[in-house]
Design an enzyme around this catalytic site. Structure first.
Site, PDB file in Angstrom:
ATOM      1  N   ASP A   1      44.112  27.611  41.333  1.00 49.50           N
ATOM      2  CA  ASP A   1      43.142  27.773  42.414  1.00 49.50           C
ATOM      3  C   ASP A   1      43.644  27.060  43.675  1.00 49.50           C
ATOM      4  OD1 ASP A   1      39.807  28.463  42.341  1.00 49.50           O
ATOM      5  OD2 ASP A   1      40.602  27.321  44.039  1.00 49.50           O
TER       6      ASP A   1
ATOM      7  N   CYS B   1      40.819  43.969  48.284  1.00 48.08           N
ATOM      8  CA  CYS B   1      40.415  42.984  47.277  1.00 48.08           C
ATOM      9  C   CYS B   1      41.500  41.918  47.177  1.00 48.08           C
ATOM     10  CB  CYS B   1      40.167  43.637  45.916  1.00 48.08           C
ATOM     11  SG  CYS B   1      39.842  42.402  44.633  1.00 48.08           S
TER      12      CYS B   1
ATOM     13  N   ASN C   1      31.400  32.837  37.833  1.00 46.72           N
ATOM     14  CA  ASN C   1      30.225  32.954  38.688  1.00 46.72           C
ATOM     15  C   ASN C   1      29.957  34.432  38.969  1.00 46.72           C
ATOM     16  OD1 ASN C   1      30.030  30.085  38.965  1.00 46.72           O
ATOM     17  ND2 ASN C   1      31.679  30.158  40.482  1.00 46.72           N
TER      18      ASN C   1
ATOM     19  N   HIS D   1      37.316  30.728  35.793  1.00 41.70           N
ATOM     20  CA  HIS D   1      37.861  29.424  36.181  1.00 41.70           C
ATOM     21  C   HIS D   1      38.151  28.639  34.902  1.00 41.70           C
ATOM     22  CE1 HIS D   1      36.340  29.427  40.464  1.00 41.70           C
ATOM     23  NE2 HIS D   1      35.477  30.280  39.952  1.00 41.70           N
TER      24      HIS D   1
ATOM     25  N   HIS E   1      40.929  46.165  38.544  1.00 36.89           N
ATOM     26  CA  HIS E   1      39.769  45.639  39.258  1.00 36.89           C
ATOM     27  C   HIS E   1      38.476  45.793  38.451  1.00 36.89           C
ATOM     28  CE1 HIS E   1      37.430  44.315  42.721  1.00 36.89           C
ATOM     29  NE2 HIS E   1      36.533  45.191  42.302  1.00 36.89           N
TER      30      HIS E   1
ATOM     31  N   HIS F   1      36.876  36.845  37.580  1.00 29.22           N
ATOM     32  CA  HIS F   1      37.800  35.737  37.335  1.00 29.22           C
ATOM     33  C   HIS F   1      37.112  34.673  36.514  1.00 29.22           C
ATOM     34  CE1 HIS F   1      35.798  35.148  41.230  1.00 29.22           C
ATOM     35  NE2 HIS F   1      35.811  33.844  40.991  1.00 29.22           N
TER      36      HIS F   1
HETATM   37  P1  5GP Z   1      34.314  31.987  43.028  1.00 32.03           P
HETATM   38  O1  5GP Z   1      33.816  31.199  44.203  1.00 32.03           O
HETATM   39  O2  5GP Z   1      34.266  33.471  43.329  1.00 32.03           O
HETATM   40  O3  5GP Z   1      33.707  31.641  41.712  1.00 32.03           O
HETATM   41  O4  5GP Z   1      35.833  31.602  42.855  1.00 32.03           O
HETATM   42  C1  5GP Z   1      36.833  32.034  43.725  1.00 32.03           C
HETATM   43  C2  5GP Z   1      37.929  31.009  43.687  1.00 32.03           C
HETATM   44  O5  5GP Z   1      39.075  31.570  44.286  1.00 32.03           O
HETATM   45  C3  5GP Z   1      37.605  29.731  44.474  1.00 32.03           C
HETATM   46  O6  5GP Z   1      37.663  28.619  43.581  1.00 32.03           O
HETATM   47  C4  5GP Z   1      38.669  29.687  45.552  1.00 32.03           C
HETATM   48  O7  5GP Z   1      39.137  28.374  45.804  1.00 32.03           O
HETATM   49  C5  5GP Z   1      39.761  30.578  44.983  1.00 32.03           C
HETATM   50  N1  5GP Z   1      40.557  31.251  46.002  1.00 32.03           N
HETATM   51  C6  5GP Z   1      40.088  31.907  47.101  1.00 32.03           C
HETATM   52  N2  5GP Z   1      41.108  32.441  47.800  1.00 32.03           N
HETATM   53  C7  5GP Z   1      42.245  32.107  47.121  1.00 32.03           C
HETATM   54  C8  5GP Z   1      43.642  32.380  47.362  1.00 32.03           C
HETATM   55  O8  5GP Z   1      44.027  33.024  48.327  1.00 32.03           O
HETATM   56  N3  5GP Z   1      44.531  31.863  46.447  1.00 32.03           N
HETATM   57  C9  5GP Z   1      44.117  31.131  45.373  1.00 32.03           C
HETATM   58  N4  5GP Z   1      45.078  30.684  44.545  1.00 32.03           N
HETATM   59  N5  5GP Z   1      42.824  30.875  45.106  1.00 32.03           N
HETATM   60  C10 5GP Z   1      41.902  31.347  45.979  1.00 32.03           C
HETATM   61 ZN    ZN Z   2      40.229  43.496  42.726  1.00 32.26          ZN
END
Ligand code: 5GP
Ligand code: ZN
Length: 113
Positions: A31, A5, A86, A101, A47, A99
């Site tokens: 992000d 994860c 999301n 945002h 988790h 998470h």
């Molecule tokens: P989701 O698409 O699941 O709502 O959001 C996941 C977020 O995690 C995305 O906005 C993506 O840019 C961010 N993200 C993915 N991998 C990484 C990473 O390795 N480091 C950081 N800081 N953000 C990440």
């Molecule tokens: Zn996790």
């Protein structure tokens, strides 16, 4: 910590990230692909897959995370911001660790895309 994860690994410090805030229960970091001038994520250290997995046994951390969001945004001087989570593929969830945002610093549209 769940194997394989990404956000468990980030919370544990095994994968580097740009920290905004940390305590025993949660971790906040910028992000990697910001969608607004300020865009950070707040995650529980334990988790949880998504909002869909929140229940009586783990919901306290969610209240804590919202308290942290209220405090951290004030410290950053953010007066207007959006909090988004999301859930599932169709809604755009790409990382299966809960998470929130936090986006700020530009005009936002409604409804979201
Ligand atoms: P989701 O698409 O699941 O709502 O959001 C996941 C977020 O995690 C995305 O906005 C993506 O840019 C961010 N993200 C993915 N991998 C990484 C990473 O390795 N480091 C950081 N800081 N953000 C990440
Ligand atoms: Zn996790």
């Amino acid at each position: 910590m769940k194997n394989d994860c990404l956000f468990c690994a980030i919370a544990a410090g095994e994968i580097p990230s740009n920290k905004v805030y940390e305590d025993d229960l949660c971790y906040a970091f910028y992000d990697i692909a910001p969608q607004a001038p300020t865009h950070f994520l707040v995650i529980p250290k334990d988790h949880i897959g998504s909002v869909a997995e929140i229940g009586a046994g783990n919901s306290a951390v969610v209240a804590h995370i919202f308290e942290v969001i209220a405090n951290v945004t004030k410290e950053l001087g953010l007066e207007s911001y959006r909090v988004v989570s999301n859930i599932g593929e169709q809604a755009g969830q790409s990382v299966r660790h809960l998470h929130f945002h936090v986006l700020s610093g530009r005009d936002m549209t409604w409804p979201p895309g």
